[in-house]
Scaffold this active site. Sequence first.
Site, PDB file in Angstrom:
ATOM      1  CE  LYS A   7     -17.862  -1.414 -14.509  1.00 41.55           C
ATOM      2  NZ  LYS A   7     -17.602  -2.701 -13.933  1.00 41.55           N
ATOM      3  CE  LYS A  33     -14.657  -0.811  -5.333  1.00 41.58           C
ATOM      4  NZ  LYS A  33     -14.745  -1.027  -6.794  1.00 41.58           N
ATOM      5  CD  GLU A  61     -20.965   0.208 -11.954  1.00 43.16           C
ATOM      6  OE1 GLU A  61     -20.326  -0.340 -12.866  1.00 43.16           O
ATOM      7  OE2 GLU A  61     -20.804  -0.087 -10.768  1.00 43.16           O
ATOM      8  CD1 TRP A 114      -5.889  -2.437   1.277  1.00 42.92           C
ATOM      9  CD2 TRP A 114      -5.246  -4.097  -0.068  1.00 42.92           C
ATOM     10  NE1 TRP A 114      -6.992  -2.923   0.639  1.00 42.92           N
ATOM     11  CE2 TRP A 114      -6.635  -3.933  -0.179  1.00 42.92           C
ATOM     12  CE3 TRP A 114      -4.629  -5.097  -0.814  1.00 42.92           C
ATOM     13  CZ2 TRP A 114      -7.405  -4.727  -1.021  1.00 42.92           C
ATOM     14  CZ3 TRP A 114      -5.390  -5.882  -1.642  1.00 42.92           C
ATOM     15  CH2 TRP A 114      -6.767  -5.686  -1.740  1.00 42.92           C
ATOM     16  NE  ARG A 118      -1.887   3.976  -2.184  1.00 40.51           N
ATOM     17  CZ  ARG A 118      -1.729   3.446  -3.386  1.00 40.51           C
ATOM     18  NH1 ARG A 118      -2.046   4.152  -4.447  1.00 40.51           N
ATOM     19  NH2 ARG A 118      -1.251   2.234  -3.528  1.00 40.51           N
ATOM     20  CB  CYS A 176      -1.069   0.049   1.063  1.00 37.89           C
ATOM     21  SG  CYS A 176      -2.441   0.927   0.309  1.00 37.89           S
ATOM     22  CG  ASN A 183       3.958  -0.627  -1.215  1.00 34.37           C
ATOM     23  OD1 ASN A 183       3.601  -1.026  -0.114  1.00 34.37           O
ATOM     24  ND2 ASN A 183       3.770   0.618  -1.616  1.00 34.37           N
ATOM     25  N   GLY A 184       4.538  -4.702  -2.998  1.00 31.75           N
ATOM     26  CA  GLY A 184       4.817  -5.655  -4.072  1.00 31.75           C
ATOM     27  C   GLY A 184       4.771  -7.078  -3.549  1.00 31.75           C
ATOM     28  CG  HIS A 209     -33.941 -16.424 -30.593  1.00 28.66           C
ATOM     29  ND1 HIS A 209     -34.648 -17.340 -31.347  1.00 28.66           N
ATOM     30  CD2 HIS A 209     -32.632 -16.742 -30.769  1.00 28.66           C
ATOM     31  CE1 HIS A 209     -33.804 -18.184 -31.946  1.00 28.66           C
ATOM     32  NE2 HIS A 209     -32.572 -17.825 -31.600  1.00 28.66           N
ATOM     33  CD  GLU A 260     -17.797  -5.740 -15.995  1.00 33.54           C
ATOM     34  OE1 GLU A 260     -18.801  -6.292 -15.513  1.00 33.54           O
ATOM     35  OE2 GLU A 260     -17.151  -4.883 -15.377  1.00 33.54           O
TER      36      GLU A 260
HETATM   37  C1  AGP Z   1     -19.476  -3.190 -10.631  1.00 33.72           C
HETATM   38  O1  AGP Z   1     -18.841  -2.130 -11.226  1.00 33.72           O
HETATM   39  C2  AGP Z   1     -20.065  -2.946  -9.315  1.00 33.72           C
HETATM   40  N1  AGP Z   1     -19.236  -2.266  -8.419  1.00 33.72           N
HETATM   41  C3  AGP Z   1     -20.825  -4.127  -8.721  1.00 33.72           C
HETATM   42  O2  AGP Z   1     -21.536  -4.770  -9.720  1.00 33.72           O
HETATM   43  C4  AGP Z   1     -19.997  -5.156  -7.955  1.00 33.72           C
HETATM   44  O3  AGP Z   1     -19.236  -5.932  -8.832  1.00 33.72           O
HETATM   45  C5  AGP Z   1     -20.954  -6.032  -7.124  1.00 33.72           C
HETATM   46  O4  AGP Z   1     -21.629  -5.236  -6.199  1.00 33.72           O
HETATM   47  C6  AGP Z   1     -20.247  -7.160  -6.426  1.00 33.72           C
HETATM   48  O5  AGP Z   1     -19.273  -6.684  -5.542  1.00 33.72           O
HETATM   49  P1  AGP Z   1     -18.197  -7.651  -4.934  1.00 33.72           P
HETATM   50  O6  AGP Z   1     -17.323  -8.115  -6.035  1.00 33.72           O
HETATM   51  O7  AGP Z   1     -17.459  -6.808  -3.934  1.00 33.72           O
HETATM   52  O8  AGP Z   1     -18.914  -8.789  -4.286  1.00 33.72           O
END
Ligand code: AGP
Length: 600
Positions: free
Chosen positions: A477, A595, A480, A72, A27, A2, A96-97, A496, A473
Amino acid sequence: MCGIVGYNGRAQAASILIDSLKRLEYRGYDSAGIAVFNEKTLEVFKEKGRIVDLEKTLPAVSGTIGIGHTRWATHGKPNKINAHPHTSGNIAVVHNGIIENYQELRDRLTASGYTFVSETDTEALAHLINHYYKDNLIDAVASALKDIRGSYAIAVLCGSELVAARKDSPLVAGIGDGGNFIASDIPAILKYTRRMIFLDDLEIASVTPDGISFYDVNKKPVEKTVKTIEWDMAAAEKSGYEHFMLKEIHEQPRSLHETLAGRIMELEGTINFEGLGLSESNISDISRICIIACGTSFNAGLLGKYLFEYLAKIHVDVEIASEFRYAHSAPGSLVIGISQSGETADTLAALRVAKSTGCRTLAIANIMGSTITRESDDVIYIRSGPEIGVAATKTFTSQLGVIYLLALYFGKIKWTINSDQMKRMLTAMKQLPSKITRILDNKEMIKKCAELIASSNDAYFVGRTFNYPIALEGALKLKEISYIHAEGYAAGELKHGPLALITKNTPVIAIATKGQTYDKMLNNIKEIKAREAHVIAIANENDSEIEKYVDDVIRIPSTEDILMPLLSTVVVQLLSYYVAKTRNCSIDQPRNLAKSVTVE
Ligand code: AGP
């Protein structure tokens, strides 16, 4: 890994180290520590938890030279013993590493009489430097570096000497007034100086109160240029990138490298998952796998299904965690939970259900010591480092890195892939980080396509087989962070139903890299073009066919066909980022999202 800080000057070191570490708090970290030489002895203080917890335990420490670290966890649990600095005699090290050959070093040093107290790879480095130390720290560090494999940014303290070095992990030296600095990140020392020198790989810095000298690993002096940093603190935290998401997208060559570090022996065609409790005979007995996850981690799991079925011939179910716990069961399956945070409530609850029915559970996670990792029978860490942007980027590619390795590993044990295939795949995987760098260095076409998508209300991502999870994905993205309605489809499924939605106003991103379904994908693209949609293809750099059928082509480096999805991922991340930026969205913190989703 970290944050690293170091100081050698005329002021009291402890308060500078603590203040500098606090500037790296954004961080993320799980423990912190400092070491100060007080002109007689080395004093080391460390604590699990926040820097304020460490501060509370600190006595008045006198000394004008020291090093500090926020950890971390990657090797060993987050606790006080594993926190840095690690010591050996009078030597203290922060790092770190990842030291890839740490087990071998640990065995060698233990045989020479060194005692290990932590579970970390860094402690081996401290003992190794001590082993070589005679009367000069630079000599000892230079000798130790020749013995280690892996990535590192280190700061080493021994008496009144402070030495730092790097390979594949950032390190910067700062020239201050009345003292000089070393740090892993600019924000740590920006308050004290704007005059900085960036170390290159395999360089060593010797930091004294009056100056900083640089050497290569053979101790030959190296001339360095001083740069004046103009960034304010907010820009410095993001390494000059406008958003954490963009910074994290650009970190992927390094984060993926860390994911793979020490796990791939391409010449022998073997894979090493340190500490994995599943024995070869356990793996031979696995006939079903059930993968449980949410969001981006689910998409990684879906690619896992294709990979395990193709490479190891094991049947895989992939379940959305919030559905699994109420509607499904997986008797007799190895249940793999994928979660960046390791705290997602739905994934945790689903894993508990699976465990209660007798399934063996394996977590693929980023955060060491998180609940899911503690409750699972086995854990593989993806080692991406902290991810701050809500949109998962580098953790997704690292999840994929682990899943590719795991599917290959199972395939080798089950004799479904031979040794030549294995060596070829592992060699190609090792080259992925540099191929990601090439994509990141050529973003003009991606930016151009993003401008077109930004003015649309809807967008579709399509792909077949291994590319289908990346279509999902890409759509996730985009919706989102740009708030554009986006869907991902298996391209063969369009006719379909969804084809009814395709018009000239719906851009379609077609992931059309080479592979067994390439020709079928071209047919799907023709179906889409017949509805007048603008088609943007993501294709191999040497594909001269695709441009006949689409409006724009984003070309990416070629690798093994089944590895191409990992490279396409970087394109869909950047596309989404630039669309969101054009629309002036709150990229790092999209509305309504968090997050870590710790509610069901
Ligand atoms: C994706 O960009 C999101 N942050 C979200 O879909 C995320 O992947 C989901 O909430 C799962 O989180 P996790 O990997 O921490 O379990």
